[in-house]
Design a protein around this motif. Structure first.
Motif, PDB file in Angstrom:
ATOM      1  N   ASN A  95       0.680  -1.375   0.025  1.00 62.37           N
ATOM      2  CA  ASN A  95      -0.221   0.005   0.013  1.00 62.37           C
ATOM      3  C   ASN A  95       0.982   1.193   0.068  1.00 62.37           C
ATOM      4  O   ASN A  95       1.874   1.394   0.681  1.00 62.37           O
ATOM      5  CB  ASN A  95      -0.907  -0.144   1.136  1.00 62.37           C
ATOM      6  N   VAL A  96       0.303   2.164  -0.468  1.00 68.06           N
ATOM      7  CA  VAL A  96       1.009   3.817  -0.582  1.00 68.06           C
ATOM      8  C   VAL A  96       1.237   3.957   0.883  1.00 68.06           C
ATOM      9  O   VAL A  96       2.190   4.246   1.564  1.00 68.06           O
ATOM     10  CB  VAL A  96      -0.017   4.623  -1.270  1.00 68.06           C
ATOM     11  N   ILE A  97      -0.131   3.755   1.835  1.00 67.59           N
ATOM     12  CA  ILE A  97       0.132   4.010   3.101  1.00 67.59           C
ATOM     13  C   ILE A  97      -0.363   2.848   3.795  1.00 67.59           C
ATOM     14  O   ILE A  97      -1.452   2.445   3.512  1.00 67.59           O
ATOM     15  CB  ILE A  97      -0.623   5.199   3.511  1.00 67.59           C
ATOM     16  N   GLY A  98       0.415   1.933   4.724  1.00 63.99           N
ATOM     17  CA  GLY A  98       0.114   0.756   4.875  1.00 63.99           C
ATOM     18  C   GLY A  98      -0.606   0.615   6.509  1.00 63.99           C
ATOM     19  O   GLY A  98      -1.190  -0.315   6.852  1.00 63.99           O
ATOM     20  N   GLY A  99      -0.084   1.722   7.441  1.00 62.25           N
ATOM     21  CA  GLY A  99      -0.629   1.523   8.589  1.00 62.25           C
ATOM     22  C   GLY A  99       0.496   1.698   9.524  1.00 62.25           C
ATOM     23  O   GLY A  99       1.803   2.013   9.128  1.00 62.25           O
ATOM     24  N   THR A 100       0.419   1.292  11.028  1.00 59.93           N
ATOM     25  CA  THR A 100       1.490   1.612  11.785  1.00 59.93           C
ATOM     26  C   THR A 100       2.218   0.414  12.220  1.00 59.93           C
ATOM     27  O   THR A 100       1.751  -0.767  12.279  1.00 59.93           O
ATOM     28  CB  THR A 100       0.916   2.299  13.145  1.00 59.93           C
ATOM     29  N   PHE A 101       3.579   0.557  12.358  1.00 62.48           N
ATOM     30  CA  PHE A 101       4.294  -0.392  12.990  1.00 62.48           C
ATOM     31  C   PHE A 101       4.277  -0.391  14.392  1.00 62.48           C
ATOM     32  O   PHE A 101       3.997   0.530  15.005  1.00 62.48           O
ATOM     33  CB  PHE A 101       5.813  -0.473  12.557  1.00 62.48           C
ATOM     34  N   ALA A 102       4.537  -1.556  15.089  1.00 60.30           N
ATOM     35  CA  ALA A 102       4.688  -1.529  16.667  1.00 60.30           C
ATOM     36  C   ALA A 102       6.218  -2.257  16.864  1.00 60.30           C
ATOM     37  O   ALA A 102       6.817  -3.063  16.365  1.00 60.30           O
ATOM     38  CB  ALA A 102       3.569  -2.740  16.904  1.00 60.30           C
ATOM     39  N   ALA A 103       6.694  -1.826  17.948  1.00 57.05           N
ATOM     40  CA  ALA A 103       8.008  -2.124  18.362  1.00 57.05           C
ATOM     41  C   ALA A 103       7.765  -2.983  19.966  1.00 57.05           C
ATOM     42  O   ALA A 103       6.989  -2.642  20.672  1.00 57.05           O
ATOM     43  CB  ALA A 103       8.665  -0.987  19.058  1.00 57.05           C
ATOM     44  N   PHE A 104       8.147  -4.064  19.768  1.00 60.15           N
ATOM     45  CA  PHE A 104       7.836  -4.871  20.806  1.00 60.15           C
ATOM     46  C   PHE A 104       8.898  -6.055  21.026  1.00 60.15           C
ATOM     47  O   PHE A 104       9.823  -6.123  20.373  1.00 60.15           O
ATOM     48  CB  PHE A 104       6.486  -5.738  20.590  1.00 60.15           C
ATOM     49  N   LYS A 105       8.887  -6.679  22.365  1.00 61.40           N
ATOM     50  CA  LYS A 105       9.764  -7.740  22.723  1.00 61.40           C
ATOM     51  C   LYS A 105       9.690  -8.975  22.049  1.00 61.40           C
ATOM     52  O   LYS A 105       8.370  -9.395  21.671  1.00 61.40           O
ATOM     53  CB  LYS A 105       9.990  -8.023  24.137  1.00 61.40           C
ATOM     54  N   THR A 106      10.580  -9.812  21.845  1.00 59.09           N
ATOM     55  CA  THR A 106      10.384 -11.040  21.099  1.00 59.09           C
ATOM     56  C   THR A 106       9.863 -12.322  21.965  1.00 59.09           C
ATOM     57  O   THR A 106       9.669 -13.402  21.579  1.00 59.09           O
ATOM     58  CB  THR A 106      11.662 -11.589  20.309  1.00 59.09           C
ATOM     59  N   VAL A 107       9.912 -12.203  23.289  1.00 55.43           N
ATOM     60  CA  VAL A 107       9.421 -13.006  24.371  1.00 55.43           C
ATOM     61  C   VAL A 107       8.234 -12.570  25.191  1.00 55.43           C
ATOM     62  O   VAL A 107       8.096 -11.519  25.524  1.00 55.43           O
ATOM     63  CB  VAL A 107      10.633 -13.347  25.120  1.00 55.43           C
ATOM     64  N   GLY A 108       7.211 -13.472  25.077  1.00 57.06           N
ATOM     65  CA  GLY A 108       6.046 -13.160  25.900  1.00 57.06           C
ATOM     66  C   GLY A 108       4.711 -13.877  25.217  1.00 57.06           C
ATOM     67  O   GLY A 108       4.835 -14.553  24.199  1.00 57.06           O
ATOM     68  N   ARG A 109       3.586 -13.828  25.966  1.00 56.62           N
ATOM     69  CA  ARG A 109       2.640 -14.530  25.603  1.00 56.62           C
ATOM     70  C   ARG A 109       1.295 -13.607  25.340  1.00 56.62           C
ATOM     71  O   ARG A 109       0.251 -13.900  24.532  1.00 56.62           O
ATOM     72  CB  ARG A 109       1.915 -15.335  26.733  1.00 56.62           C
ATOM     73  N   CYS A 110       1.711 -12.211  25.614  1.00 59.32           N
ATOM     74  CA  CYS A 110       0.608 -11.040  25.305  1.00 59.32           C
ATOM     75  C   CYS A 110       1.042  -9.902  24.576  1.00 59.32           C
ATOM     76  O   CYS A 110       2.004  -9.236  25.167  1.00 59.32           O
ATOM     77  CB  CYS A 110      -0.220 -10.807  26.623  1.00 59.32           C
ATOM     78  N   ILE A 111       0.659  -9.621  23.319  1.00 58.56           N
ATOM     79  CA  ILE A 111       1.569  -8.788  22.644  1.00 58.56           C
ATOM     80  C   ILE A 111       1.418  -7.161  23.404  1.00 58.56           C
ATOM     81  O   ILE A 111       2.191  -6.224  23.339  1.00 58.56           O
ATOM     82  CB  ILE A 111       0.868  -8.600  21.123  1.00 58.56           C
ATOM     83  N   ASP A 112       0.338  -6.971  24.034  1.00 60.58           N
ATOM     84  CA  ASP A 112       0.098  -5.798  24.882  1.00 60.58           C
ATOM     85  C   ASP A 112       1.091  -5.593  26.017  1.00 60.58           C
ATOM     86  O   ASP A 112       1.707  -4.424  26.198  1.00 60.58           O
ATOM     87  CB  ASP A 112      -1.218  -5.722  25.543  1.00 60.58           C
ATOM     88  N   ASP A 113       1.407  -6.639  26.337  1.00 58.90           N
ATOM     89  CA  ASP A 113       2.741  -6.604  27.549  1.00 58.90           C
ATOM     90  C   ASP A 113       4.022  -6.555  27.020  1.00 58.90           C
ATOM     91  O   ASP A 113       4.863  -6.108  27.643  1.00 58.90           O
ATOM     92  CB  ASP A 113       2.568  -7.885  28.612  1.00 58.90           C
ATOM     93  N   MET A 114       4.216  -7.282  25.769  1.00 59.07           N
ATOM     94  CA  MET A 114       5.605  -7.204  24.859  1.00 59.07           C
ATOM     95  C   MET A 114       5.752  -5.828  24.180  1.00 59.07           C
ATOM     96  O   MET A 114       6.939  -5.671  24.087  1.00 59.07           O
ATOM     97  CB  MET A 114       5.340  -8.235  24.129  1.00 59.07           C
ATOM     98  N   CYS A 115       4.841  -5.032  24.206  1.00 67.73           N
ATOM     99  CA  CYS A 115       4.994  -3.886  23.312  1.00 67.73           C
ATOM    100  C   CYS A 115       6.011  -2.964  24.093  1.00 67.73           C
ATOM    101  O   CYS A 115       5.750  -2.504  25.245  1.00 67.73           O
ATOM    102  CB  CYS A 115       3.620  -3.173  23.122  1.00 67.73           C
ATOM    103  N   VAL A 116       6.983  -2.306  23.235  1.00 63.07           N
ATOM    104  CA  VAL A 116       7.610  -1.071  24.021  1.00 63.07           C
ATOM    105  C   VAL A 116       7.019   0.102  23.379  1.00 63.07           C
ATOM    106  O   VAL A 116       6.911   1.295  24.129  1.00 63.07           O
ATOM    107  CB  VAL A 116       8.977  -1.321  23.069  1.00 63.07           C
ATOM    108  N   LYS A 117       6.510   0.007  22.160  1.00 62.80           N
ATOM    109  CA  LYS A 117       5.672   1.281  21.519  1.00 62.80           C
ATOM    110  C   LYS A 117       4.672   0.619  20.642  1.00 62.80           C
ATOM    111  O   LYS A 117       5.062   0.177  19.660  1.00 62.80           O
ATOM    112  CB  LYS A 117       6.734   2.228  20.869  1.00 62.80           C
TER     113      LYS A 117
END
Length: 223
Positions: A95-117
């Motif tokens: 896409n010309v504009i695709g959406g937002t990237f997320a920065a997160f840790k590679t270890v965890g079970r819940c992406i909300d807890d893994m997220c740095v940003k």
């Protein structure tokens, strides 16, 4: 040295903490992958697990990688075992504009807890990918890709200015627009545009547009 030892002696260690004896070993900081699509491309899964590209609309700033990242993807485990502890992952380059990237840790079970940003950058793409993916849906040249990006940024700038002018008066606020609202962090220079670009002409167009709107920009691939 003695100073570090003294600091270490005063640290309290949680009872459930895992302590590793690193005697004789070498310790390195974790590697950071600044651009990828890991967690969005289903490992050993067919179409049902592929969530890194949206093919129904070339302009989708409202999409968020955090809503699709699978923390149980085996690729995350492999990355962690390889020493990659943090990744910035998000939409592909269709896409010309695709959406937002997320920065997160590679270890965890819940992406909300893994997220740095949760929203680290806004993905945009130039060149061959938007042309190929939307050749039958309105994009047949690099000029069209640039025009679609400019049009959307112009609308986002106008949307932001109207919101700022309205202040706390809801009657003066513009009608809510999810796409334009998603671009506010870009227009306010809180996150950069993350530009997929290979050829020299695409690189120059990305820089040119970023200068026109006074937004932050990172260039990816740059082959």
């Amino acid at each position: 040295d003695g100073k570090i030892a003294a600091i270490g002696e005063n640290l309290s260690v949680p009872e459930d903490a895992q302590v590793v004896d690193a005697t004789g070993l070498e310790v390195f900081p974790g590697m950071v992958e600044a651009h990828g699509h890991i967690g969005l491309d289903g490992w050993a899964i067919r179409y049902e697990g592929q969530d890194y590209n949206e093919y129904n609309d070339p302009v989708t700033p409202q999409l968020r990688a955090i809503d699709a990242v699978n923390p149980f993807d085996y690729s995350l485990r492999d990355a962690a075992l390889g020493g990659v502890t943090t990744i910035c992952s998000g939409p592909g380059s269709s896409n010309v504009i695709g959406g937002t990237f997320a920065a997160f840790k590679t270890v965890g079970r819940c992406i909300d807890d893994m997220c740095v940003k949760p929203e680290a950058a806004m993905k945009i793409a130039f060149g061959e990918n938007p042309k190929f993916c939307y050749k039958d849906k309105g994009i047949s040249s690099r000029m069209t890709t640039a025009a679609k990006l400019r049009e959307t940024l112009f609308k986002a700038k106008e949307y932001m200015e109207k919101l700022d002018a309205a202040g706390d008066d809801p009657a003066k606020k513009p009608a809510f627009d999810l796409k334009l609202h998603a671009l506010l962090p870009v227009m306010r220079r809180q996150i950069p545009l993350k530009a997929h670009a290979h050829q020299a002409n695409d690189l120059l167009t990305a820089v040119r547009i970023a200068k026109e709107f006074g937004v932050k920009l990172t260039l990816e691939h740059v082959t």
